[in-house]
Design a protein around this motif. Structure first.
Motif, mmCIF file in Angstrom:
data_model
loop_
_atom_site.group_PDB
_atom_site.id
_atom_site.type_symbol
_atom_site.label_atom_id
_atom_site.label_comp_id
_atom_site.label_asym_id
_atom_site.label_seq_id
_atom_site.Cartn_x
_atom_site.Cartn_y
_atom_site.Cartn_z
ATOM 1 N N LEU A 112 -4.095 -4.998 5.311
ATOM 2 C CA LEU A 112 -3.112 -3.870 4.644
ATOM 3 C C LEU A 112 -2.901 -2.949 5.742
ATOM 4 O O LEU A 112 -1.860 -2.503 5.826
ATOM 5 N N ARG A 113 -3.760 -2.600 6.619
ATOM 6 C CA ARG A 113 -3.602 -1.721 7.723
ATOM 7 C C ARG A 113 -2.354 -2.437 8.601
ATOM 8 O O ARG A 113 -1.656 -1.568 8.990
ATOM 9 N N ARG A 114 -2.331 -3.628 8.944
ATOM 10 C CA ARG A 114 -1.419 -4.260 9.867
ATOM 11 C C ARG A 114 -0.031 -4.023 9.152
ATOM 12 O O ARG A 114 0.938 -3.759 9.893
ATOM 13 N N GLN A 115 0.004 -4.347 7.811
ATOM 14 C CA GLN A 115 1.302 -4.187 7.002
ATOM 15 C C GLN A 115 1.706 -2.893 7.120
ATOM 16 O O GLN A 115 2.999 -2.713 7.292
ATOM 17 N N ALA A 116 1.081 -1.774 6.991
ATOM 18 C CA ALA A 116 1.410 -0.451 7.000
ATOM 19 C C ALA A 116 2.005 -0.258 8.485
ATOM 20 O O ALA A 116 2.877 0.342 8.713
ATOM 21 N N GLU A 117 1.394 -0.822 9.728
ATOM 22 C CA GLU A 117 1.875 -0.607 11.091
ATOM 23 C C GLU A 117 3.058 -1.406 11.028
ATOM 24 O O GLU A 117 4.119 -0.769 11.679
ATOM 25 N N ILE A 118 3.311 -2.633 10.512
ATOM 26 C CA ILE A 118 4.400 -3.309 10.601
ATOM 27 C C ILE A 118 5.726 -2.460 9.878
ATOM 28 O O ILE A 118 6.897 -2.384 10.387
ATOM 29 N N SER A 119 5.433 -1.814 8.857
ATOM 30 C CA SER A 119 6.517 -1.190 8.115
ATOM 31 C C SER A 119 6.839 0.180 8.849
ATOM 32 O O SER A 119 7.898 0.558 8.937
ATOM 33 N N MET A 157 8.229 3.147 1.836
ATOM 34 C CA MET A 157 7.487 2.759 0.434
ATOM 35 C C MET A 157 6.535 1.766 0.981
ATOM 36 O O MET A 157 5.273 2.056 0.656
ATOM 37 N N GLN A 158 6.708 0.897 1.631
ATOM 38 C CA GLN A 158 6.076 -0.196 2.056
ATOM 39 C C GLN A 158 4.752 0.412 2.762
ATOM 40 O O GLN A 158 3.481 -0.164 2.579
ATOM 41 N N ARG A 159 5.065 1.356 3.868
ATOM 42 C CA ARG A 159 3.817 1.750 4.620
ATOM 43 C C ARG A 159 2.991 2.519 3.808
ATOM 44 O O ARG A 159 1.692 2.256 3.597
ATOM 45 N N GLU A 160 3.584 3.237 2.961
ATOM 46 C CA GLU A 160 2.813 4.115 2.008
ATOM 47 C C GLU A 160 1.847 3.439 1.093
ATOM 48 O O GLU A 160 0.759 3.633 0.791
ATOM 49 N N TRP A 161 2.517 2.326 0.423
ATOM 50 C CA TRP A 161 1.870 1.260 -0.573
ATOM 51 C C TRP A 161 0.626 0.666 0.228
ATOM 52 O O TRP A 161 -0.489 0.802 -0.285
ATOM 53 N N ALA A 162 0.802 0.275 1.443
ATOM 54 C CA ALA A 162 -0.215 -0.534 2.226
ATOM 55 C C ALA A 162 -1.302 0.636 2.431
ATOM 56 O O ALA A 162 -2.300 0.268 2.572
ATOM 57 N N GLU A 163 -1.093 1.690 2.960
ATOM 58 C CA GLU A 163 -2.059 2.612 3.100
ATOM 59 C C GLU A 163 -3.053 2.807 1.711
ATOM 60 O O GLU A 163 -4.062 2.852 1.853
#
Length: 182
Positions: A112-119, A157-163
């Motif tokens: 999930l941290r990586r998904q936040a970084e990607i976003s 939104m994706q970054r916020e959600w992943a965090e």
């Protein structure tokens, strides 16, 4: 068949070569409908076969410039005004999230941290295009800015959600409590 209509929409503005269309895709449509070189050229061939575009000019090394035909313009108008968009929801990322219970909580949080970084990276990429797109006054710039804003908001939104999701897994680590929805 949105690639077909994306090409028709771009050609409705001006004739263009496959190379030119690919470059326009990279700077304007990538956040809504990405296309590879092979997909784009194959679709141009199908559009020509269907007489929705014509080869307006040929240049060196086999370069072809395509123009939209009257039939292509009619197809584009029909698609824009009479065909409801299909809401296809497929997310490889969310499918993985659904099964994160199969790995330990640190691996799940790292994912999930990586998904936040990607976003966040995607958001920066869209922000970099904002000034370029906002400079133009043509239809592609005006309406492209609307699509770009969607990309900006979606990546934020994706970054916020992943965090948030990473925090929920951390909160529930060591307990059998599932994450809570807001």
């Amino acid at each position: 068949m949105s690639l077909r209509h994306a090409l028709l929409g771009l050609l409705a503005r001006n004739p263009a070569s496959g190379y030119d269309l690919l470059k326009i895709f990279e700077i304007s449509l990538a956040n809504v409908w990405p296309a590879t070189q092979s997909q784009l050229y194959a679709e141009l061939g199908r559009l020509a076969d269907a007489e929705l575009v014509t080869v307006a000019a040929e240049g060196p090394r086999g370069r072809k410039e395509y123009a939209i035909s009257d039939a292509g313009l009619a197809e584009l108008h029909h698609w824009l005004t009479a065909v409801e968009p299909r809401k296809i929801v497929r997310s490889d990322m969310l499918l993985r999230v659904f099964f994160l219970g199969q790995v330990d909580s640190e691996q799940a949080r790292a994912y999930l941290r990586r998904q936040a970084e990607i976003s966040a990276e995607e958001h920066e990429k869209w922000e970099a295009l904002t000034e370029f797109v906002a400079e133009g006054e043509d239809d592609l710039s005006v309406f492209g800015l609307l699509s770009l804003e969607w990309g900006l908001r979606f990546s934020a939104m994706q970054r916020e959600w992943a965090e948030w999701a990473e925090g929920e897994i951390e909160r529930s680590s060591g307990t059998d409590a599932p994450p809570t929805a807001r």
